[in-house]
Design a protein around this motif. Sequence first.
Motif, short mmCIF file in Angstrom:
data_model
loop_
_atom_site.label_atom_id
_atom_site.label_comp_id
_atom_site.label_asym_id
_atom_site.label_seq_id
_atom_site.Cartn_x
_atom_site.Cartn_y
_atom_site.Cartn_z
N UNK A 65 0.78 -1.22 0.00
CA UNK A 65 0.00 0.00 0.00
C UNK A 65 0.82 1.27 0.00
N UNK A 66 2.14 1.16 0.14
CA UNK A 66 2.97 2.36 0.00
C UNK A 66 2.90 2.88 -1.43
N UNK A 67 2.75 4.19 -1.56
CA UNK A 67 2.57 4.80 -2.88
C UNK A 67 3.46 6.03 -2.99
N UNK A 235 13.10 12.93 -12.45
CA UNK A 235 11.81 12.81 -11.80
C UNK A 235 11.84 13.45 -10.43
N UNK A 236 10.67 13.94 -9.97
CA UNK A 236 10.54 14.57 -8.66
C UNK A 236 9.29 14.07 -7.97
N UNK A 237 9.39 13.82 -6.66
CA UNK A 237 8.26 13.32 -5.89
C UNK A 237 7.22 14.40 -5.71
N UNK A 238 5.97 14.05 -6.01
CA UNK A 238 4.84 14.98 -5.84
C UNK A 238 4.13 14.74 -4.53
N UNK A 239 3.88 13.48 -4.18
CA UNK A 239 3.19 13.12 -2.94
C UNK A 239 3.46 11.66 -2.65
N UNK A 240 3.14 11.25 -1.42
CA UNK A 240 3.36 9.85 -1.07
C UNK A 240 2.41 9.44 0.05
N UNK A 241 2.15 8.14 0.11
CA UNK A 241 1.35 7.53 1.16
C UNK A 241 2.11 6.32 1.68
#
Length: 243
Positions: A65-67, A235-241
Amino acid sequence: MKIKFIRSLFVIIAIMSFQSCENESLDSDFTENANDGTDGQGTNNGGTDSDVGESSGDYWPRAIGNIWNFSDTFYGDTTYNMISTETIDDNLYYKFDQLMNQESWLRKTGDSYYIRAAVQSFPIEGYEVATTYLTIKMLKDSAQIGETWTNNVNYTITYVPITDGLPEIPAINIDAVYDLEMMGRDLTRTVGDVTFENVLHVELNLSSGQVSSTVDYYYAKDVGLIEFVGDQSSGALLSYTLN
C-alpha cells in the motif's frame, strides 16, 4: 536495435521504500564489490548479501500500500504502488505494480537495497520476446562519502517468430556495469515546495559497450526516493502515502 534497448534500460533504472499510517501531500508543503551471483535468469553480482552491513535507517520503506507519485520527464505523472510480497530465491521482496513502466520488486537486507526488474525489450512485430531479470544493488545506506559499489550484469533477449515465414533472430547478449558512489549524506534537499532532511545522494554510472549514462538519486530517510536527475530522464516526488 541494441542502442534503443540500452537507452530503455537507462530509463528503467533511472528511478528506481513504514509502520504508522501516513499520508503526506507535497504540493503545498512540500571500491566495494559484491561477489558473483545469479538471479535465476541472467547473471549479475548485485543480488548477493555477502557484504551487507548495519543499516543507518530506512531510506526506502517497504509495506503493501505504500505509494509514491512522481512527475517524470519521460513518463509524465506516474504512480509507484507496492502491491504484494513475494519470496524469490529465499529473499522477501515487495512488488511494485510497476516501476518506470517495468515489472519490479524491492528488498532490503541490512544496509543494502536491491531492485529486481524485468529487462525492457524492444518489440518487433511478429516475434514473441523473452527477457531476463536483473537484480541491482541500488543503495547502501551506511556507505560513507566516496564509498563505491559495483554491479556487473549480463542479460539476454531472445526473439521467437510467431508468424510463418519470419527469419530467426539471434539472441542478444548484453554486458553492463553499474557503478554507484555515495556522494553526500545527511543532506537537506528541497523538491518542489517541500524540504527534506536526512537525505542521501547516490550517483550511478551505467555503461554497456560504447553507451553510457549517469543518474543522481536522492533518498530521504523514512520517505524513500524523492528525486532523480539523469541524462536520459529526471523525476521529482509529488506526494506519497506510507503504511
